[in-house]
Design a protein around this motif. Sequence first.
Motif, PDB file in Angstrom:
ATOM      1  N   LEU A 110      -4.859  -3.428   6.193  1.00 28.87           N
ATOM      2  CA  LEU A 110      -5.291  -3.221   4.807  1.00 28.87           C
ATOM      3  C   LEU A 110      -4.969  -4.446   3.951  1.00 28.87           C
ATOM      4  O   LEU A 110      -5.800  -4.884   3.149  1.00 28.87           O
ATOM      5  CB  LEU A 110      -4.605  -1.986   4.215  1.00 28.87           C
ATOM      6  N   GLU A 128      -7.734  -6.746   2.104  1.00 30.32           N
ATOM      7  CA  GLU A 128      -7.703  -6.838   0.644  1.00 30.32           C
ATOM      8  C   GLU A 128      -7.629  -8.296   0.209  1.00 30.32           C
ATOM      9  O   GLU A 128      -8.341  -8.719  -0.702  1.00 30.32           O
ATOM     10  CB  GLU A 128      -6.504  -6.050   0.122  1.00 30.32           C
ATOM     11  N   HIS A 180     -11.200   3.600   4.135  1.00 34.36           N
ATOM     12  CA  HIS A 180     -10.583   3.102   2.905  1.00 34.36           C
ATOM     13  C   HIS A 180     -11.277   1.864   2.348  1.00 34.36           C
ATOM     14  O   HIS A 180     -11.705   1.848   1.207  1.00 34.36           O
ATOM     15  CB  HIS A 180      -9.107   2.786   3.126  1.00 34.36           C
ATOM     16  N   HIS A 181     -11.443   0.847   3.175  1.00 32.12           N
ATOM     17  CA  HIS A 181     -11.769  -0.453   2.601  1.00 32.12           C
ATOM     18  C   HIS A 181     -13.253  -0.645   2.261  1.00 32.12           C
ATOM     19  O   HIS A 181     -13.592  -1.180   1.212  1.00 32.12           O
ATOM     20  CB  HIS A 181     -11.309  -1.564   3.550  1.00 32.12           C
ATOM     21  N   LEU A 203      -1.139   6.653   1.727  1.00 34.91           N
ATOM     22  CA  LEU A 203      -2.422   6.154   2.230  1.00 34.91           C
ATOM     23  C   LEU A 203      -2.279   5.689   3.682  1.00 34.91           C
ATOM     24  O   LEU A 203      -3.093   6.032   4.551  1.00 34.91           O
ATOM     25  CB  LEU A 203      -2.911   4.993   1.350  1.00 34.91           C
ATOM     26  N   HIS A 249       0.833  -1.193   0.000  1.00 31.26           N
ATOM     27  CA  HIS A 249       0.000   0.000   0.000  1.00 31.26           C
ATOM     28  C   HIS A 249       0.866   1.240   0.000  1.00 31.26           C
ATOM     29  O   HIS A 249       1.947   1.260   0.556  1.00 31.26           O
ATOM     30  CB  HIS A 249      -0.908   0.000   1.219  1.00 31.26           C
ATOM     31  N   ASP A 253      -1.847   8.666   5.928  1.00 31.91           N
ATOM     32  CA  ASP A 253      -3.132   9.392   6.079  1.00 31.91           C
ATOM     33  C   ASP A 253      -4.058   8.666   7.044  1.00 31.91           C
ATOM     34  O   ASP A 253      -4.718   9.283   7.884  1.00 31.91           O
ATOM     35  CB  ASP A 253      -3.830   9.528   4.720  1.00 31.91           C
ATOM     36  N   LEU A 254      -4.115   7.343   6.895  1.00 31.45           N
ATOM     37  CA  LEU A 254      -5.023   6.579   7.752  1.00 31.45           C
ATOM     38  C   LEU A 254      -4.539   6.585   9.205  1.00 31.45           C
ATOM     39  O   LEU A 254      -5.345   6.614  10.136  1.00 31.45           O
ATOM     40  CB  LEU A 254      -5.175   5.145   7.235  1.00 31.45           C
ATOM     41  N   ALA A 285      -9.444   1.750   9.134  1.00 27.91           N
ATOM     42  CA  ALA A 285      -9.155   1.100   7.852  1.00 27.91           C
ATOM     43  C   ALA A 285     -10.448   0.749   7.122  1.00 27.91           C
ATOM     44  O   ALA A 285     -10.562   0.896   5.902  1.00 27.91           O
ATOM     45  CB  ALA A 285      -8.323  -0.152   8.084  1.00 27.91           C
TER      46      ALA A 285
END
Lengths: 331, 300
Positions: free
Chosen positions: B242, B246, B50-51, B7, B3, B10-11, B46
């Motif tokens: 993440l 994913e 994002h997810h 990102l 990743h 930021d998270l 997360a």
Amino acid sequence: MPTFNKYVQIEDKPSMVPAGLEKAITAAAAKDTRIIAVLEDMGFPGMLWFKKNCPERMIECGIAEQNAAVMAAGLAAEGFIPIINSFLFADVGRAYNQIRQSILVDRFNVKFIGREGAWGEPGISHNTIEGIGSTRPLPNLVILNPADAVEAEKAAEAMLQYVGPVLLRQESSPPPIKIFSDDLPFDIGKAFSLKEGRDATIIATGYMLTEAVRALDILEKDGLNVGLLDMCTIKPLDDKAIIKAAEKTGAIVTAENGTVIGGLGDGVAAVLAENLPTPIVKIGIEDEFSQSGKMSPKDELKEHFGLRPEDIAVSVKECISKKEKLRKKRK
Amino acid sequence: MAHHEKLVKDLEKKANQIRRDCFEIFGSTQMGHAGGTMSIIELITALYFHHMKFDPKNVDWPERDRLVLSKAHCCEAIYAALVELGVYPRKTLGTYYCFGSPFQGHADRWCTPGIDYSGGSLGQGLSFAIGMALAEKMKSVVKDVNIGQGGFLQRYVVRFDPLYRSYCILGDGECHEGMIWEAAMFAAKYKLDNLIAIIDYNKFSLDGPTNEIMNVEPLVEKWKSFGWWVTEVDGHDIRQILDALELASKLYGDYRPKCIIAHTIKGHGIPAWEREHIHLGRGAVIMKGIEEGRKKYADV
């Protein structure tokens, strides 16, 4: 033979509640693909018959009632209408907190059919009697308790049309007789008056309506004019009909196939105590568990619990004498 | 699945903002389930930022991913996320525990649009998430899948991606509940590969260390033996979270429900709370932790 309402068509032949439920649910499921049967390994007394027409909408959870109840809530949250059918002590009793937390709080559209009642061979574990008393305090729950196949069919139709959680109690009892005509009107929350009376009113639910109808014959022979009110909806109770019957006859006898603590009788008594104090006698199971019992040649449990027509007749006379004593006192 | 640095950074920043919002929530009542909330901050960040498919402007979007917080006492983390996403105004943070507030003591779908499940009585959320996952399968039925004897649901949709996924966050102490394992069997039987359960394995419950109270180990082997795909992550490492999410999503189509076991620390990041393995904190201990946290997370 007493004179009944036009929707009453008594025939002395068995009229089984499960048959009415199956008929209504099968018809509704054919039209509405949102209806799903959630099974708990209960065989044909459960909903295994659903497999015949809609196998793809039948979810078998095994003997795991807690998961079944909450999983059904998840299905209902997505717009489906799950129906769970088992013994009441299992699908409702075992999953009581699951129903409270995951279904009733959010009013999910899950339908429960629960079998219980004082009668049966299985004994103390299966002949449960506390279903009404234990579920009446739960908010957002509608409780239905049909008396014969016709009323069961109408109640199941209404249950599926109603949006929200419903418990339909299917009683284990001797076969009820056919009481209602096929065009019986049915509304959730409305009591149905089979016969208006003058001396007293019997308010009965489920199988006990059959015994009450038989009791009316005895009472009529004894020269008494007794009314009969069918209380299929246990919650919400039809307060107006109860008060009206009390105003008219001044003596109320309730009859139910379950414990008298927290059941229909207590519900009716509370309505009367708050609105129109009236002499009342409650017929049902006193504070004890049921047990195994044969229904023929002699119905052992019926006699033990005092649920025979002659027992009802005695209770009605007792209630009438209470009423008269009270009247004398007031004078 | 490397990743981007940005990102992850930021998270991580967002997670710290969520922590600060939680301090505000706890501070308003001097009370809260601080330990378990701190242990799921990175997981919630997360998922929400994002997810998951989630539209803050349309929280009832039918295709949104579902999130069931089975350990619903830790709803403070979700409340903070919903505020950061703009679903609720910032001032709502101060109404936690108040009569009529959307921020109830336990997550409540009826009072709080944006919340998928009303919880509080532990052990039930997984079954609810399963119901939602099964509903996704049943909503668009096109292909026959043999699920074996006793399984009657035989026609499943085959897509590259499900209409939505169903996520469930469980506590480790919650795995003491019998119905978790009823649910585990059910999800495997119905091949719910659109279901991702995440266990917040913070090793402590109310009376002490989870595994001393009632040993849940071997946890990985348990879920595996029930037919689930299982992976383990550091539940405070955004990158690992993440990657696991994913991978679990990409494995859709393998007919296995997924379980991510996130190793976390109860009260993570706040020494006063970590020391005591705080569960429901009140008064001085809460305020001490908030003071420490506000200093530590002031500029990050």
